[in-house]
Design a protein around this motif. Structure first.
Motif, mmCIF file in Angstrom:
data_model
loop_
_atom_site.group_PDB
_atom_site.id
_atom_site.type_symbol
_atom_site.label_atom_id
_atom_site.label_comp_id
_atom_site.label_asym_id
_atom_site.label_seq_id
_atom_site.Cartn_x
_atom_site.Cartn_y
_atom_site.Cartn_z
ATOM 1 N N SER A 6 0.848 -1.192 0.000
ATOM 2 C CA SER A 6 0.000 0.000 0.000
ATOM 3 C C SER A 6 0.881 1.238 0.000
ATOM 4 O O SER A 6 2.091 1.159 0.283
ATOM 5 C CB SER A 6 -0.925 0.012 1.224
ATOM 6 O OG SER A 6 -0.163 0.107 2.410
ATOM 7 N N GLY A 130 -14.053 -3.263 2.855
ATOM 8 C CA GLY A 130 -14.860 -2.252 2.174
ATOM 9 C C GLY A 130 -16.117 -2.777 1.532
ATOM 10 O O GLY A 130 -16.823 -2.037 0.830
ATOM 11 N N CYS A 154 -14.015 0.770 9.441
ATOM 12 C CA CYS A 154 -12.627 1.213 9.356
ATOM 13 C C CYS A 154 -11.992 0.927 8.003
ATOM 14 O O CYS A 154 -10.992 1.544 7.643
ATOM 15 C CB CYS A 154 -11.809 0.571 10.478
ATOM 16 S SG CYS A 154 -12.255 1.174 12.130
ATOM 17 N N GLU A 155 -12.576 -0.002 7.247
ATOM 18 C CA GLU A 155 -12.062 -0.333 5.917
ATOM 19 C C GLU A 155 -13.037 0.073 4.819
ATOM 20 O O GLU A 155 -12.867 -0.341 3.668
ATOM 21 C CB GLU A 155 -11.812 -1.844 5.829
ATOM 22 C CG GLU A 155 -10.825 -2.359 6.872
ATOM 23 C CD GLU A 155 -10.794 -3.876 6.940
ATOM 24 O OE1 GLU A 155 -11.545 -4.523 6.186
ATOM 25 O OE2 GLU A 155 -10.019 -4.418 7.752
ATOM 26 N N PHE A 177 -8.240 5.920 9.509
ATOM 27 C CA PHE A 177 -7.496 6.630 8.470
ATOM 28 C C PHE A 177 -5.999 6.381 8.545
ATOM 29 O O PHE A 177 -5.188 7.280 8.336
ATOM 30 C CB PHE A 177 -7.820 8.129 8.564
ATOM 31 C CG PHE A 177 -9.291 8.400 8.527
ATOM 32 C CD1 PHE A 177 -9.995 8.277 7.345
ATOM 33 C CD2 PHE A 177 -9.978 8.712 9.685
ATOM 34 C CE1 PHE A 177 -11.369 8.485 7.302
ATOM 35 C CE2 PHE A 177 -11.350 8.926 9.658
ATOM 36 C CZ PHE A 177 -12.051 8.810 8.468
ATOM 37 N N TYR A 178 -5.643 5.118 8.823
ATOM 38 C CA TYR A 178 -4.250 4.688 8.781
ATOM 39 C C TYR A 178 -3.735 4.854 7.338
ATOM 40 O O TYR A 178 -4.536 4.916 6.396
ATOM 41 C CB TYR A 178 -4.178 3.233 9.240
ATOM 42 C CG TYR A 178 -2.789 2.686 9.457
ATOM 43 C CD1 TYR A 178 -2.024 3.123 10.533
ATOM 44 C CD2 TYR A 178 -2.255 1.743 8.585
ATOM 45 C CE1 TYR A 178 -0.741 2.622 10.736
ATOM 46 C CE2 TYR A 178 -0.974 1.238 8.779
ATOM 47 C CZ TYR A 178 -0.218 1.688 9.860
ATOM 48 O OH TYR A 178 1.044 1.207 10.048
ATOM 49 N N ASN A 180 -2.750 3.013 5.028
ATOM 50 C CA ASN A 180 -3.167 2.067 3.981
ATOM 51 C C ASN A 180 -4.643 2.183 3.624
ATOM 52 O O ASN A 180 -5.122 1.471 2.737
ATOM 53 C CB ASN A 180 -2.857 0.627 4.401
ATOM 54 C CG ASN A 180 -3.668 0.157 5.599
ATOM 55 O OD1 ASN A 180 -4.309 0.947 6.280
ATOM 56 N ND2 ASN A 180 -3.628 -1.134 5.872
ATOM 57 N N LYS A 181 -5.356 3.092 4.277
ATOM 58 C CA LYS A 181 -6.790 3.223 4.021
ATOM 59 C C LYS A 181 -7.063 4.043 2.754
ATOM 60 O O LYS A 181 -6.168 4.653 2.172
ATOM 61 C CB LYS A 181 -7.472 3.877 5.230
ATOM 62 C CG LYS A 181 -7.384 3.071 6.528
ATOM 63 C CD LYS A 181 -8.072 1.732 6.391
ATOM 64 C CE LYS A 181 -8.344 1.068 7.731
ATOM 65 N NZ LYS A 181 -7.135 0.699 8.484
ATOM 66 N N GLN A 182 -8.332 4.071 2.347
ATOM 67 C CA GLN A 182 -8.726 4.793 1.141
ATOM 68 C C GLN A 182 -8.297 6.255 1.226
ATOM 69 O O GLN A 182 -7.781 6.815 0.255
ATOM 70 C CB GLN A 182 -10.240 4.708 0.935
ATOM 71 C CG GLN A 182 -10.752 3.316 0.601
ATOM 72 C CD GLN A 182 -11.123 2.489 1.810
ATOM 73 O OE1 GLN A 182 -10.523 2.628 2.884
ATOM 74 N NE2 GLN A 182 -12.117 1.611 1.662
ATOM 75 N N THR A 184 -6.306 8.990 4.153
ATOM 76 C CA THR A 184 -5.482 8.868 5.355
ATOM 77 C C THR A 184 -5.301 10.206 6.063
ATOM 78 O O THR A 184 -5.366 11.268 5.434
ATOM 79 C CB THR A 184 -4.106 8.275 5.024
ATOM 80 O OG1 THR A 184 -3.379 8.060 6.245
ATOM 81 C CG2 THR A 184 -3.296 9.206 4.130
ATOM 82 N N PHE A 282 -10.808 -1.105 -0.305
ATOM 83 C CA PHE A 282 -9.719 -0.920 0.660
ATOM 84 C C PHE A 282 -8.492 -1.713 0.216
ATOM 85 O O PHE A 282 -7.370 -1.199 0.192
ATOM 86 C CB PHE A 282 -10.188 -1.365 2.051
ATOM 87 C CG PHE A 282 -9.073 -1.593 3.041
ATOM 88 C CD1 PHE A 282 -8.102 -0.636 3.265
ATOM 89 C CD2 PHE A 282 -9.006 -2.781 3.762
ATOM 90 C CE1 PHE A 282 -7.071 -0.851 4.181
ATOM 91 C CE2 PHE A 282 -7.985 -3.010 4.675
ATOM 92 C CZ PHE A 282 -7.019 -2.036 4.882
#
Length: 375
Positions: A6, A130, A154-155, A177-178, A180-182, A184, A282
């Protein structure tokens, strides 16, 4: 090639927004937090959003604010990121694991009712990867048994169920919103709810138990430092302004993978369309065919890594984790245990190129075909 699993999509607009906050005198609990919360609430279609330090923190505060604690049980899938179950345990409640649907990898509503006991207080519905969970069935069970519903989104920011954003169905929902998320914020999460009292309580809990009406060092309840910085919120505001384009790009990446992998020997692709559901991509997770074992999957992931392709093994079942030995599943979870040994998350991010996708797919297909011939 060297292709990461990611990668965050950060433009000059995000950088300028963060720098502007750094040049200000307000680095926490300021106008960017309020703006971000408003953007999220508007996008999801709920009146209240509360920014917190992570998705895990948001799940914890939902459990606490809803009064779930010792002697209570919460239904949750085992095929999920561990934070879903951790948040339940933080308040002394017991996670009760149920199996998943083979197609969507979400909690199977048919398995929920058989897991209910007089101690069950809530269902924690995870929109895995997602893909929206079957909220009609989950809400029907919750109504009939007077259970609370928490959505783990979260995803899944931007995902929809029957034309309505996920996160707007349950008593509360959490987004994360780490990097690797859609979208961040570096770190960070948000709780959304229609319940004004719950939103007020969570605002206090995130800030050491201090309500907005309290004096500076007055703390009415036991709280936490789950605040989110203004820099993170500034980053999130710009990302939210781009969310439609980001979701469209990620869908295009998923469709490109699908085009390259469908029908290939040994590889099962995820569905790209589901009735009355809009997937927010995601990750792109394939599964190897039923004849493959975990050792085969791990060998393929290792070989892909040697080719410069980073992959993930999502998810190891929570009930199999060492930290959950005392919470072993009370019933068999055959779908979870079978599919989790054969899932592979492929490199997936906004700026991945078509040539990189083709390289990943050709490498995967070669390895899967070779392994199939050896079986």
């Amino acid at each position: 090639m060297n292709i990461p699993l990611s990668q965050p999509d950060i433009t000059e607009a995000e950088i300028e927004a963060v720098v502007a906050v750094l040049r200000s005198s307000r680095l926490s609990i300021g106008p960017k937090q309020e703006e971000f919360e408003h953007l999220l609430a508007t996008d999801i279609g709920v009146p209240h959003a509360v920014a917190v330090s992570s998705g895990t923190a948001g799940l914890h505060l939902c459990i606490r604010a809803l009064g779930i604690g010792k002697e209570d049980e919460v239904i949750v899938p085992s095929f999920a990121f561990v934070s879903a179950a951790n948040a339940i345990r933080y308040e002394g409640a017991t996670p009760v694991f149920v199996d998943i649907e083979p197609a969507t990898l979400n909690m199977d509503p048919a398995r929920i009712e058989e897991a209910l006991t007089p101690r069950t207080r809530a269902i924690l519905a995870v929109h895995t990867f997602g893909c929206p969970a079957d909220m009609d069935a989950i809400l029907d069970i919750a109504r009939r048994h007077r259970l609370l519903v928490i959505e783990d989104c979260c995803e899944a920011i931007g995902a929809e169920y029957r034309g309505q954003r996920v996160g707007s169905f349950g008593d509360a929902a959490v987004f994360a919103f780490y990097p690797n998320k859609q979208i961040t914020m570096g770190e960070g999460g948000v709780v959304v709810t229609r319940n004004a009292d719950m939103a007020r309580d969570i605002r206090a809990l995130r800030n050491q138990g201090r309500y907005e009406s309290d004096e500076w060092y007055q703390h009415k309840v036991l709280g936490y430092n789950y605040r989110l910085s203004e820099m993170s919120c500034a980053l999130g505001c710009v990302q939210m302004q781009r969310i439609d384009d980001i979701l469209a790009r990620r869908e295009a990446v998923a469709l490109k993978y699908h085009e390259n992998l469908r029908g290939q020997k040994g590889v099962i692709v995820p569905p790209t369309q589901l009735d009355q559901k809009r997937i927010s991509w995601f990750v792109y997770v394939i599964r190897l065919a039923s004849g493959f074992q975990q050792a085969d999957r791990d060998a393929i992931v290792q070989s892909l890594g040697a080719d410069g392709i980073s992959c993930g093994r999502y998810f190891a079942p929570i009930h199999k984790q060492p930290a959950y030995q005392q919470f072993a599943a009370l019933r068999s979870l055959p779908v979870t245990e079978s599919l989790s040994t054969r899932t592979v998350a492929l490199p997936f991010f906004n700026r991945i190129t078509d040539s990189e996708i083709e390289y990943v797919c050709s490498s995967l297909v070669h390895l899967a075909t070779t392994a199939s011939l050896e079986q």
